[in-house]
Design a protein around this motif. Structure first.
Motif, PDB file in Angstrom:
ATOM      1  N   LEU A  22       0.835  -1.196   0.000  1.00 49.18           N
ATOM      2  CA  LEU A  22       0.000   0.000   0.000  1.00 49.18           C
ATOM      3  C   LEU A  22       0.869   1.244   0.000  1.00 49.18           C
ATOM      4  O   LEU A  22       1.943   1.282   0.625  1.00 49.18           O
ATOM      5  CB  LEU A  22      -0.914   0.004   1.230  1.00 49.18           C
ATOM      6  N   THR A  23       0.373   2.249  -0.658  1.00 50.22           N
ATOM      7  CA  THR A  23       1.072   3.533  -0.640  1.00 50.22           C
ATOM      8  C   THR A  23       0.724   4.277   0.638  1.00 50.22           C
ATOM      9  O   THR A  23      -0.216   3.920   1.361  1.00 50.22           O
ATOM     10  CB  THR A  23       0.665   4.374  -1.866  1.00 50.22           C
ATOM     11  N   VAL A  24       1.480   5.317   0.901  1.00 44.22           N
ATOM     12  CA  VAL A  24       1.229   6.121   2.093  1.00 44.22           C
ATOM     13  C   VAL A  24      -0.156   6.749   2.019  1.00 44.22           C
ATOM     14  O   VAL A  24      -0.878   6.833   3.024  1.00 44.22           O
ATOM     15  CB  VAL A  24       2.310   7.212   2.245  1.00 44.22           C
ATOM     16  N   GLU A  25      -0.555   7.179   0.813  1.00 43.61           N
ATOM     17  CA  GLU A  25      -1.873   7.800   0.639  1.00 43.61           C
ATOM     18  C   GLU A  25      -2.995   6.820   0.956  1.00 43.61           C
ATOM     19  O   GLU A  25      -3.998   7.171   1.595  1.00 43.61           O
ATOM     20  CB  GLU A  25      -2.025   8.328  -0.793  1.00 43.61           C
ATOM     21  N   GLU A  26      -2.843   5.573   0.520  1.00 40.67           N
ATOM     22  CA  GLU A  26      -3.865   4.552   0.778  1.00 40.67           C
ATOM     23  C   GLU A  26      -3.968   4.241   2.268  1.00 40.67           C
ATOM     24  O   GLU A  26      -5.068   4.085   2.805  1.00 40.67           O
ATOM     25  CB  GLU A  26      -3.542   3.280  -0.009  1.00 40.67           C
ATOM     26  N   ILE A  27      -2.823   4.150   2.916  1.00 37.38           N
ATOM     27  CA  ILE A  27      -2.828   3.880   4.359  1.00 37.38           C
ATOM     28  C   ILE A  27      -3.515   5.006   5.120  1.00 37.38           C
ATOM     29  O   ILE A  27      -4.352   4.776   6.001  1.00 37.38           O
ATOM     30  CB  ILE A  27      -1.385   3.688   4.870  1.00 37.38           C
ATOM     31  N   LEU A  28      -3.172   6.257   4.763  1.00 37.16           N
ATOM     32  CA  LEU A  28      -3.788   7.407   5.419  1.00 37.16           C
ATOM     33  C   LEU A  28      -5.288   7.452   5.156  1.00 37.16           C
ATOM     34  O   LEU A  28      -6.073   7.820   6.038  1.00 37.16           O
ATOM     35  CB  LEU A  28      -3.136   8.699   4.930  1.00 37.16           C
ATOM     36  N   LEU A  29      -5.694   7.045   3.939  1.00 35.16           N
ATOM     37  CA  LEU A  29      -7.122   7.039   3.616  1.00 35.16           C
ATOM     38  C   LEU A  29      -7.860   6.010   4.451  1.00 35.16           C
ATOM     39  O   LEU A  29      -8.962   6.273   4.945  1.00 35.16           O
ATOM     40  CB  LEU A  29      -7.315   6.749   2.123  1.00 35.16           C
ATOM     41  N   HIS A  30      -7.265   4.825   4.631  1.00 39.14           N
ATOM     42  CA  HIS A  30      -7.877   3.798   5.481  1.00 39.14           C
ATOM     43  C   HIS A  30      -8.114   4.320   6.890  1.00 39.14           C
ATOM     44  O   HIS A  30      -9.204   4.170   7.464  1.00 39.14           O
ATOM     45  CB  HIS A  30      -6.968   2.559   5.537  1.00 39.14           C
ATOM     46  N   ILE A  31      -7.079   4.920   7.451  1.00 37.64           N
ATOM     47  CA  ILE A  31      -7.177   5.407   8.831  1.00 37.64           C
ATOM     48  C   ILE A  31      -8.137   6.578   8.925  1.00 37.64           C
ATOM     49  O   ILE A  31      -8.922   6.686   9.878  1.00 37.64           O
ATOM     50  CB  ILE A  31      -5.782   5.814   9.359  1.00 37.64           C
ATOM     51  N   LEU A  32      -8.108   7.471   7.920  1.00 37.43           N
ATOM     52  CA  LEU A  32      -8.977   8.645   7.947  1.00 37.43           C
ATOM     53  C   LEU A  32     -10.450   8.249   7.898  1.00 37.43           C
ATOM     54  O   LEU A  32     -11.267   8.786   8.667  1.00 37.43           O
ATOM     55  CB  LEU A  32      -8.657   9.570   6.770  1.00 37.43           C
ATOM     56  N   VAL A  33     -10.804   7.308   7.036  1.00 35.53           N
ATOM     57  CA  VAL A  33     -12.198   6.848   6.965  1.00 35.53           C
ATOM     58  C   VAL A  33     -12.593   6.166   8.270  1.00 35.53           C
ATOM     59  O   VAL A  33     -13.715   6.344   8.760  1.00 35.53           O
ATOM     60  CB  VAL A  33     -12.389   5.890   5.773  1.00 35.53           C
ATOM     61  N   THR A  68      -6.196  -0.280  11.583  1.00 34.27           N
ATOM     62  CA  THR A  68      -4.733  -0.289  11.489  1.00 34.27           C
ATOM     63  C   THR A  68      -4.200  -1.707  11.350  1.00 34.27           C
ATOM     64  O   THR A  68      -3.330  -1.993  10.520  1.00 34.27           O
ATOM     65  CB  THR A  68      -4.116   0.384  12.725  1.00 34.27           C
ATOM     66  N   VAL A  69      -4.737  -2.618  12.163  1.00 33.30           N
ATOM     67  CA  VAL A  69      -4.300  -4.015  12.116  1.00 33.30           C
ATOM     68  C   VAL A  69      -4.607  -4.625  10.750  1.00 33.30           C
ATOM     69  O   VAL A  69      -3.777  -5.314  10.153  1.00 33.30           O
ATOM     70  CB  VAL A  69      -4.978  -4.825  13.233  1.00 33.30           C
ATOM     71  N   MET A  70      -5.818  -4.371  10.244  1.00 34.05           N
ATOM     72  CA  MET A  70      -6.194  -4.919   8.941  1.00 34.05           C
ATOM     73  C   MET A  70      -5.346  -4.324   7.820  1.00 34.05           C
ATOM     74  O   MET A  70      -5.042  -4.997   6.830  1.00 34.05           O
ATOM     75  CB  MET A  70      -7.666  -4.641   8.669  1.00 34.05           C
ATOM     76  N   THR A  71      -4.945  -3.074   7.972  1.00 40.93           N
ATOM     77  CA  THR A  71      -4.062  -2.457   6.973  1.00 40.93           C
ATOM     78  C   THR A  71      -2.697  -3.126   6.977  1.00 40.93           C
ATOM     79  O   THR A  71      -2.096  -3.350   5.922  1.00 40.93           O
ATOM     80  CB  THR A  71      -3.903  -0.948   7.258  1.00 40.93           C
ATOM     81  N   VAL A  72      -2.207  -3.465   8.164  1.00 42.43           N
ATOM     82  CA  VAL A  72      -0.917  -4.145   8.272  1.00 42.43           C
ATOM     83  C   VAL A  72      -0.986  -5.539   7.678  1.00 42.43           C
ATOM     84  O   VAL A  72      -0.100  -5.976   6.937  1.00 42.43           O
ATOM     85  CB  VAL A  72      -0.478  -4.219   9.754  1.00 42.43           C
ATOM     86  N   ILE A  73      -2.061  -6.260   7.995  1.00 43.76           N
ATOM     87  CA  ILE A  73      -2.193  -7.642   7.517  1.00 43.76           C
ATOM     88  C   ILE A  73      -2.328  -7.684   6.002  1.00 43.76           C
ATOM     89  O   ILE A  73      -1.649  -8.438   5.314  1.00 43.76           O
ATOM     90  CB  ILE A  73      -3.410  -8.326   8.180  1.00 43.76           C
ATOM     91  N   GLY A  74      -3.243  -6.826   5.475  1.00 43.08           N
ATOM     92  CA  GLY A  74      -3.477  -6.818   4.036  1.00 43.08           C
ATOM     93  C   GLY A  74      -3.909  -8.188   3.549  1.00 43.08           C
ATOM     94  O   GLY A  74      -4.815  -8.814   4.106  1.00 43.08           O
ATOM     95  N   ASN A  75      -3.238  -8.697   2.522  1.00 43.30           N
ATOM     96  CA  ASN A  75      -3.539 -10.035   2.022  1.00 43.30           C
ATOM     97  C   ASN A  75      -2.415 -11.010   2.324  1.00 43.30           C
ATOM     98  O   ASN A  75      -2.225 -12.007   1.622  1.00 43.30           O
ATOM     99  CB  ASN A  75      -3.801  -9.986   0.507  1.00 43.30           C
ATOM    100  N   ASN A  76      -1.649 -10.717   3.373  1.00 46.57           N
ATOM    101  CA  ASN A  76      -0.552 -11.590   3.767  1.00 46.57           C
ATOM    102  C   ASN A  76      -1.059 -12.645   4.735  1.00 46.57           C
ATOM    103  O   ASN A  76      -1.417 -12.336   5.882  1.00 46.57           O
ATOM    104  CB  ASN A  76       0.570 -10.754   4.412  1.00 46.57           C
ATOM    105  N   ILE A  77      -1.098 -13.886   4.302  1.00 46.62           N
ATOM    106  CA  ILE A  77      -1.630 -14.966   5.126  1.00 46.62           C
ATOM    107  C   ILE A  77      -0.739 -15.216   6.332  1.00 46.62           C
ATOM    108  O   ILE A  77      -1.216 -15.502   7.433  1.00 46.62           O
ATOM    109  CB  ILE A  77      -1.779 -16.251   4.291  1.00 46.62           C
ATOM    110  N   ALA A  78       0.563 -15.120   6.154  1.00 51.14           N
ATOM    111  CA  ALA A  78       1.474 -15.363   7.277  1.00 51.14           C
ATOM    112  C   ALA A  78       1.225 -14.375   8.403  1.00 51.14           C
ATOM    113  O   ALA A  78       1.177 -14.739   9.581  1.00 51.14           O
ATOM    114  CB  ALA A  78       2.918 -15.273   6.798  1.00 51.14           C
TER     115      ALA A  78
END
Length: 225
Positions: free
Chosen positions: A15-26, A64-74
């Motif tokens: 994710l880009t910085v803009e996408e991360i900030l958008l997730h948190i902002l919403v 925040t946690v879901m942003t960190v996890i993303g689609n990484n199964i591990a």
């Protein structure tokens, strides 16, 4: 097949910085909606500011946690293992609080994966439903606590039931060999209406024999906050 599974475990959300900030902002904006919903639907003593602030924080943390996890199964498996050792022992005093906790988690998950339409639509629907059906104003109850001689039980009950026109309910009865303690509960409105009578309930009770004390206590469902 092995290579495909290995790829899944190696894959991570870039994710880009803009996408991360958008997730948190919403998540912050929708947590504000949840805050307002809890504030408006919990009037009086049932409102807890501490719990309401916790709902806001929980929404942002979940996103925040879901942003960190993303689609990484591990990462997701590691997060499940880490959270499995956490034990929450806070007592839930209002059944609606459980719904609000689920609401914050779902909104956080939706924001964390970037599914804003589901988060906004679902939050709007829940907000309207709770605003219409979930508003509960805490009506304080009055407790009448009477202690006297044990042989005065029937006379005490007769005076209380007659004075409050059978709207005072006997909730607790504590007895010993020589004394008895009775606790009656009634709506605050019933008690206030009784004040218009010539004699108060306290005066009526002390006219009986062997009354040790009479206490009047306001009871509510207040959660400290």
């Amino acid at each position: 097949m092995k290579e495909y599974i290995y790829t899944l475990f190696e894959e991570s959300g870039s994710l880009t910085v803009e996408e991360i900030l958008l997730h948190i902002l919403v998540a912050v904006i929708l947590s504000g909606v949840i805050y307002l919903s809890y504030y408006f639907t919990h009037a009086g003593g049932v409102y807890s500011k501490k719990f309401n602030v916790s709902l806001v924080a929980l929404t942002i943390l979940t996103a925040t946690v879901m942003t960190v996890i993303g689609n990484n199964i591990a990462l997701s498996l590691g997060m499940v293992g880490a959270l499995s050792i956490v034990r929450f022992r806070t007592a839930i005093k209002d059944s609606r609080d459980t719904a609000y906790i689920f609401w914050t988690i779902i909104v956080g998950i939706c924001c964390g994966v970037g599914d804003y339409v589901v988060a906004v639509t679902g939050s709007a629907a829940v907000f309207v439903v709770l605003l219409i059906l979930g508003r509960v104003r805490n009506d304080n109850r009055m407790l009448l606590i009477i202690r006297g001689a044990k042989n005065m039980e029937r006379r005490i009950e007769a005076v209380v039931f007659d004075y409050f026109e059978a709207k005072a309910m006997l909730r607790v009865k504590n007895t010993s060999r020589e004394s008895i303690e009775l606790i009656f509960e009634m709506p605050r409105k019933v008690y206030l209406l009784s004040n218009k009578k010539e004699k108060s309930i306290v005066e009526m009770l002390y006219e009986l024999e062997s009354i040790e004390y009479v206490n009047i206590v306001t009871q509510n469902d207040e959660i400290s906050g």
